[in-house]
Design a protein around this motif. Structure first.
Motif, PDB file in Angstrom:
ATOM      1  N   TYR A 627      19.337 -31.778 -19.313  1.00 47.29           N
ATOM      2  CA  TYR A 627      19.235 -30.844 -20.268  1.00 47.29           C
ATOM      3  C   TYR A 627      20.601 -30.346 -20.800  1.00 47.29           C
ATOM      4  CZ  TYR A 627      18.010 -26.099 -22.190  1.00 47.29           C
ATOM      5  OH  TYR A 627      17.906 -24.950 -22.604  1.00 47.29           O
ATOM      6  N   ALA A 628      21.197 -29.426 -20.422  1.00 54.49           N
ATOM      7  CA  ALA A 628      22.556 -28.862 -20.969  1.00 54.49           C
ATOM      8  C   ALA A 628      23.562 -29.638 -20.053  1.00 54.49           C
ATOM      9  CB  ALA A 628      22.546 -27.356 -20.776  1.00 54.49           C
ATOM     10  N   ASN A 629      23.026 -30.045 -19.054  1.00 51.08           N
ATOM     11  CA  ASN A 629      24.212 -30.919 -18.268  1.00 51.08           C
ATOM     12  C   ASN A 629      24.223 -32.181 -18.558  1.00 51.08           C
ATOM     13  OD1 ASN A 629      26.352 -31.272 -16.397  1.00 51.08           O
ATOM     14  ND2 ASN A 629      25.066 -31.119 -14.549  1.00 51.08           N
ATOM     15  N   GLY A 630      24.376 -32.775 -19.974  1.00 45.87           N
ATOM     16  CA  GLY A 630      24.516 -33.847 -20.264  1.00 45.87           C
ATOM     17  C   GLY A 630      23.264 -34.906 -20.773  1.00 45.87           C
ATOM     18  N   GLY A 631      22.315 -34.000 -21.053  1.00 49.32           N
ATOM     19  CA  GLY A 631      20.881 -34.789 -21.443  1.00 49.32           C
ATOM     20  C   GLY A 631      21.163 -35.444 -22.903  1.00 49.32           C
ATOM     21  N   SER A 632      20.583 -36.317 -23.085  1.00 46.27           N
ATOM     22  CA  SER A 632      20.741 -37.206 -24.411  1.00 46.27           C
ATOM     23  C   SER A 632      19.533 -36.583 -25.295  1.00 46.27           C
ATOM     24  CB  SER A 632      20.660 -38.447 -24.266  1.00 46.27           C
ATOM     25  OG  SER A 632      20.693 -39.207 -25.452  1.00 46.27           O
ATOM     26  N   TYR A 633      20.247 -35.987 -26.570  1.00 41.96           N
ATOM     27  CA  TYR A 633      19.388 -35.329 -27.545  1.00 41.96           C
ATOM     28  C   TYR A 633      19.386 -36.092 -28.862  1.00 41.96           C
ATOM     29  CZ  TYR A 633      19.303 -30.872 -24.784  1.00 41.96           C
ATOM     30  OH  TYR A 633      19.104 -29.862 -23.738  1.00 41.96           O
ATOM     31  N   LEU A 634      18.290 -36.569 -29.279  1.00 44.05           N
ATOM     32  CA  LEU A 634      18.262 -37.472 -30.344  1.00 44.05           C
ATOM     33  C   LEU A 634      18.840 -36.698 -31.607  1.00 44.05           C
ATOM     34  CD1 LEU A 634      17.326 -40.188 -31.728  1.00 44.05           C
ATOM     35  CD2 LEU A 634      15.082 -38.921 -32.187  1.00 44.05           C
ATOM     36  N   ARG A 635      18.648 -35.530 -32.021  1.00 46.51           N
ATOM     37  CA  ARG A 635      18.996 -35.161 -33.323  1.00 46.51           C
ATOM     38  C   ARG A 635      20.495 -34.859 -33.114  1.00 46.51           C
ATOM     39  NH1 ARG A 635      20.770 -30.547 -34.770  1.00 46.51           N
ATOM     40  NH2 ARG A 635      20.317 -29.491 -32.754  1.00 46.51           N
ATOM     41  N   PRO A 636      21.000 -34.116 -32.491  1.00 47.63           N
ATOM     42  CA  PRO A 636      22.423 -34.104 -32.339  1.00 47.63           C
ATOM     43  C   PRO A 636      23.158 -35.184 -32.307  1.00 47.63           C
ATOM     44  CG  PRO A 636      21.486 -32.728 -30.711  1.00 47.63           C
ATOM     45  CD  PRO A 636      20.424 -33.345 -31.197  1.00 47.63           C
ATOM     46  N   GLN A 637      22.877 -36.279 -31.811  1.00 46.52           N
ATOM     47  CA  GLN A 637      23.453 -37.467 -31.282  1.00 46.52           C
ATOM     48  C   GLN A 637      23.596 -38.181 -32.900  1.00 46.52           C
ATOM     49  OE1 GLN A 637      22.939 -39.997 -28.053  1.00 46.52           O
ATOM     50  NE2 GLN A 637      23.192 -41.744 -29.240  1.00 46.52           N
ATOM     51  N   CYS A 638      22.286 -38.246 -33.507  1.00 44.54           N
ATOM     52  CA  CYS A 638      22.395 -38.886 -34.588  1.00 44.54           C
ATOM     53  C   CYS A 638      22.910 -38.332 -35.803  1.00 44.54           C
ATOM     54  CB  CYS A 638      20.869 -38.971 -35.236  1.00 44.54           C
ATOM     55  SG  CYS A 638      19.860 -40.337 -34.319  1.00 44.54           S
ATOM     56  N   ILE A 639      23.333 -36.775 -35.765  1.00 45.31           N
ATOM     57  CA  ILE A 639      23.990 -36.167 -36.579  1.00 45.31           C
ATOM     58  C   ILE A 639      25.456 -36.638 -36.422  1.00 45.31           C
ATOM     59  CG2 ILE A 639      25.167 -33.847 -37.080  1.00 45.31           C
ATOM     60  CD1 ILE A 639      22.336 -32.742 -36.675  1.00 45.31           C
ATOM     61  N   ALA A 640      26.023 -36.628 -35.244  1.00 40.11           N
ATOM     62  CA  ALA A 640      27.399 -37.189 -34.712  1.00 40.11           C
ATOM     63  C   ALA A 640      27.610 -38.387 -35.558  1.00 40.11           C
ATOM     64  CB  ALA A 640      27.617 -36.938 -33.380  1.00 40.11           C
ATOM     65  N   ALA A 654      24.908 -49.471 -34.970  1.00 38.68           N
ATOM     66  CA  ALA A 654      24.201 -49.969 -33.698  1.00 38.68           C
ATOM     67  C   ALA A 654      23.738 -48.859 -32.639  1.00 38.68           C
ATOM     68  CB  ALA A 654      25.002 -50.972 -33.221  1.00 38.68           C
ATOM     69  N   LEU A 655      24.571 -47.864 -32.653  1.00 36.38           N
ATOM     70  CA  LEU A 655      23.935 -46.809 -31.693  1.00 36.38           C
ATOM     71  C   LEU A 655      22.868 -46.128 -32.362  1.00 36.38           C
ATOM     72  CD1 LEU A 655      27.569 -45.478 -30.273  1.00 36.38           C
ATOM     73  CD2 LEU A 655      25.583 -46.249 -29.099  1.00 36.38           C
ATOM     74  N   MET A 656      22.999 -45.903 -33.407  1.00 35.73           N
ATOM     75  CA  MET A 656      21.700 -45.068 -34.043  1.00 35.73           C
ATOM     76  C   MET A 656      20.430 -45.753 -34.123  1.00 35.73           C
ATOM     77  SD  MET A 656      23.227 -43.355 -37.689  1.00 35.73           S
ATOM     78  CE  MET A 656      21.563 -42.242 -37.805  1.00 35.73           C
ATOM     79  N   LYS A 657      20.429 -47.052 -34.338  1.00 34.40           N
ATOM     80  CA  LYS A 657      19.219 -47.995 -34.067  1.00 34.40           C
ATOM     81  C   LYS A 657      18.886 -47.931 -32.613  1.00 34.40           C
ATOM     82  CE  LYS A 657      20.253 -50.292 -38.136  1.00 34.40           C
ATOM     83  NZ  LYS A 657      20.660 -51.998 -38.713  1.00 34.40           N
ATOM     84  N   ALA A 658      19.673 -48.158 -31.574  1.00 39.13           N
ATOM     85  CA  ALA A 658      19.349 -48.229 -30.298  1.00 39.13           C
ATOM     86  C   ALA A 658      18.920 -47.048 -29.731  1.00 39.13           C
ATOM     87  CB  ALA A 658      20.689 -48.664 -29.319  1.00 39.13           C
ATOM     88  N   ARG A 659      19.597 -45.916 -30.110  1.00 35.87           N
ATOM     89  CA  ARG A 659      19.059 -44.472 -29.676  1.00 35.87           C
ATOM     90  C   ARG A 659      17.749 -44.122 -30.118  1.00 35.87           C
ATOM     91  NH1 ARG A 659      17.085 -40.915 -27.929  1.00 35.87           N
ATOM     92  NH2 ARG A 659      17.682 -39.068 -27.059  1.00 35.87           N
ATOM     93  N   MET A 660      17.390 -44.526 -31.552  1.00 39.10           N
ATOM     94  CA  MET A 660      15.868 -44.473 -32.089  1.00 39.10           C
ATOM     95  C   MET A 660      14.954 -45.157 -31.050  1.00 39.10           C
ATOM     96  SD  MET A 660      14.948 -42.564 -34.470  1.00 39.10           S
ATOM     97  CE  MET A 660      13.658 -42.543 -35.889  1.00 39.10           C
TER      98      MET A 660
END
Length: 720
Positions: A627-640, A654-660
């Motif tokens: 969750y808030a303590n370092g969870g990996s969120y798809l939408r905010p990460q892809c925005i960054a 590479a990171l966008m493809k792997a995270r998806m």
């Protein structure tokens, strides 16, 4: 295809006759406006009005003598690629308003074993609806030859259904006592039949108990009816017992304060219920009686047509729960007209299944984050509705939010059914209103209400920067990290970024009070969060001055959320605020776990917050990676990462493809949109909120990248 035989017309899938369309029974429910006349009509044979290779139309006219009206019913089947669309339509022009609903069986010609989205063996009766916790409306049958038949539903907005299981009350959140759409998909016939229901409800009446004291209630119950008692529970644990006649009492214990509902079983005869609870721990607030018979609630106005859509597919794949979920989502996206990669289709389908009616008999939709929510949150819906190309939905939701604005220009955070909501806090919602207004103008050509925007801009200016110094101080990072509430105003990078973007839009719209000199100050304020840390690392510092270090020094914190305002500035204005160096340096320092998972917030060295040292408010705490303590969120990460791609950061693709791929492949049973993934890779610690809405904004990120940066960009291709 469709094939006519002596005994009827068959829908054929592959080489298999699926079922006889002319013998597909339908039970119609009808009532007039004051419900003085209501009843049912059974249709077991249809007239064939059109038959072509890829389409078939059946019809029946039902005469309702007691209402002096005819109800015309049409069922149209159309083959569209490897899907068959079923459209059920009702029409009447004799009565001002007729309420309708129906049940129709899906019974394969040669039988089969029933499955559903959350149960490969399908042991529960209710598959989808208020009485089910299944996350997605999909069911079907297995056949011995390895074929799988799937049955899918159109959205709640289009088929006029809702899924409210909970409700907000003055005493806290409680179980919804209304019974609209209790069952939308149902197993029947010893798990050999599938029932589709639409427009049905159980009437619920507020009745008075015969005798209520401070810890007992006694009432006469009717044969065939079930009952619910609602309590305000103020002290837990609180035990409650329910005794039927002179039988043995059933006992339960409430472990949470607030509204609690005691559900009693259907009475087999008239009799007395006696309810007892611990004195001083709870108070009975209401008794509700539920009618045992379905009634119709969808209004069919004179001269209008009401239409419902369902979709069928036949495929061959390994009949695992994962595959049932995967293909149900893929086929639904296809049925709804969406084209894209497999991952993009799943994000689209999941969001569409969370678009429901605001309330029964209402016309306005709500878009909820997942089925575990019953409210619409402004932050969530801001991102989710902009992930689909649907101007009517975007404007409809925007207008609903706009109506919550008070005289100061403050909009609400939540809209909830059945109860009023008022939640005006120092988060980013007022910024989002200004941003959304400009978004409507730029992309949809809808004129901005400058009077309202000026009111909101004035509000945030005077509240957060009354001296016009260009740098704001607030109690929380105005973003999804609102659990980091602080007792006194502090500096947060994402808050400064959102404030800056709001001022840029205000300046673009010519709003009074924002000139070029002030705009430069607020932009510099956003850039001023760029720093060189103690180890020489250069990055945007999320929360400087936090005093969480071992000796009370500034604990160095980084978050991909801090790049959200930069993305929106690029997306809406075509202008960078931070510049290439700040963006690339920051992305270089955001930790990455499991090859692709960026934490939503963490320490710069990749460590997470401890129970003793964390910025969360109210004693909140989650283990590292959750969750808030370092969870990996798809939408905010892809925005960054999209911001990084714009600025030439080489690792972005590479990171966008792997995270998806990780979104759909990290949990073997859940190829769905998640609220977040466990950053350290434990699928059992992924979010419980699955089939999640706002990740669909990733689809718009991808479209933006293809429009503005890289026409060949693709993510989320075939998933395992």
């Amino acid at each position: 295809m469709f094939q006519q035989e002596k005994d009827g017309v068959y829908l054929v899938g592959g080489d298999r006759p699926l079922w006889n369309l002319q013998r597909e029974p339908m039970n119609l429910f009808y009532a007039n406006t004051d419900r003085s006349v209501w009843g049912q009509h059974f249709v077991d044979r249809w007239n064939l009005t059109r038959l072509e290779k890829d389409s078939c139309v059946l019809a029946s006219t039902v005469r309702i003598e007691e209402l002096n009206t005819d109800l015309a019913v049409q069922v149209a089947y159309t083959r569209k690629g490897d899907l068959v669309e079923k459209e059920v339509s009702f029409f009447q022009n004799n009565i001002p308003n007729l309420y309708v609903g129906f049940t129709q069986k899906v019974v394969p010609e040669k039988g089969g074993t029933l499955w559903s989205f959350d149960d490969a063996q399908q042991e529960d009766g209710c598959i989808f609806g208020k009485e089910s916790r299944q996350a997605f409306p999909a069911a079907g049958f297995f056949w011995n030859d390895g074929s799988v038949l799937g049955v899918l539903m159109d959205t709640g907005v289009n088929n006029s259904w809702s899924r409210w299981c909970l409700r907000r009350t003055s005493g806290g959140n409680g179980v919804a006592v209304s019974c609209y759409d209790p069952v939308l998909m149902e197993a029947a016939g010893k798990q050999t039949e599938l029932l589709l229901r639409a427009g049905q409800y159980f009437p619920v009446y507020d009745v008075a108990p015969d005798n209520v004291t401070e810890n007992t209630a006694r009432f006469l119950a009717r044969k065939g009816y079930s009952y619910s008692l609602e309590f305000d529970c103020g002290d837990c644990p609180c035990s409650v017992s329910a005794t039927w006649q002179d039988g043995e009492p059933g006992r339960m214990v409430w472990k949470e304060q607030g509204r609690q509902v005691l559900e009693l079983p259907v009475c087999e005869e008239n009799g007395i219920w006696e309810i007892t609870w611990e004195k001083g721990k709870a108070a009975c607030k209401g008794l509700f009686e539920k009618c045992p018979e379905y009634r119709p609630w969808h209004r069919l106005a004179q001269g209008d047509t009401r239409t419902y859509r369902y979709f069928f597919f036949v495929d061959q794949f390994e009949p695992s729960l994962r595959n049932l979920r995967k293909y149900s989502q893929l086929y639904l996206a296809q049925a709804l007209g969406f084209s894209g990669s497999a991952g993009e289709k799943i994000l689209y389908a999941d969001f569409r299944m969370l678009n429901w009616l605001a309330e029964p008999e209402g016309e306005e939709p709500l878009c909820v984050p997942s089925i575990d929510y019953f409210e619409m949150y402004f932050r969530d819906v801001f991102w989710s509705v902009h992930g689909v190309e649907d101007p009517d939905l975007q404007l409809g939701i925007f207008r609903r939010i706009e109506k919550t604005m008070d005289a100061r220009g403050w909009v609400d955070n939540i809209i909830t059914p059945y109860y009023g909501s008022e939640e005006k806090t120092d988060n980013e919602l007022n910024y989002l209103y200004v941003i959304w207004s400009y978004w409507n103008q730029k992309q949809l050509g809808v004129a901005t209400d400058l009077e309202k925007v000026e009111k909101v801009v004035s509000l945030v200016l005077n509240r957060y920067d009354p001296k016009r110094e260009g740098k704001i101080f607030v109690n929380n990072p105005q973003s999804l990290m609102d659990v980091m509430w602080q007792e006194k105003p502090c500096a947060f990078a994402v808050s400064q970024g959102y404030f800056c973007l709001t001022m840029k839009i205000a300046f673009a719209l010519g709003i009074a009070g924002v000139d070029q000199a002030y705009l430069e100050r607020v932009q510099e304020g956003y850039r001023s969060y760029y720093r060189i840390g103690s180890s020489g690392k250069k990055y945007l510092q999320t929360f400087p001055g936090n005093k969480l270090g071992e000796r009370g020094e500034d604990l160095e914190i980084i978050s991909c959320l801090d790049l959200e305002p930069e993305f929106l500035s690029l997306y809406l204005l075509g202008e960078s605020i931070l510049g290439e160096k700040i963006v690339r340096d920051t992305l270089d320092q955001i930790p990455v776990f499991c090859d692709c998972r960026m934490p939503i917030v963490s320490c710069i060295d990749g460590s997470f917050f401890t129970r003793e040292r964390n910025p969360f408010n109210g004693g909140l705490y989650w283990e590292g990676g959750c969750y808030a303590n370092g969870g990996s969120y798809l939408r905010p990460q892809c925005i960054a990462l999209a911001v990084g791609k714009y600025h030439g950061w080489e690792k972005a693709d590479a990171l966008m493809k792997a995270r998806m791929r990780a979104e759909f492949e990290s949990d073997p049973d859940f190829p769905v949109s998640h609220e977040y993934l466990h950053a350290l890779g434990n699928p059992q610690k992924n979010s419980d909120h699955k089939v999640f809405a706002w990740n669909v904004f990733v689809n718009e990120i991808n479209r933006w990248i293809r429009r503005e940066i890289d026409p060949e960009f693709q993510v989320g291709e075939e998933i395992v």
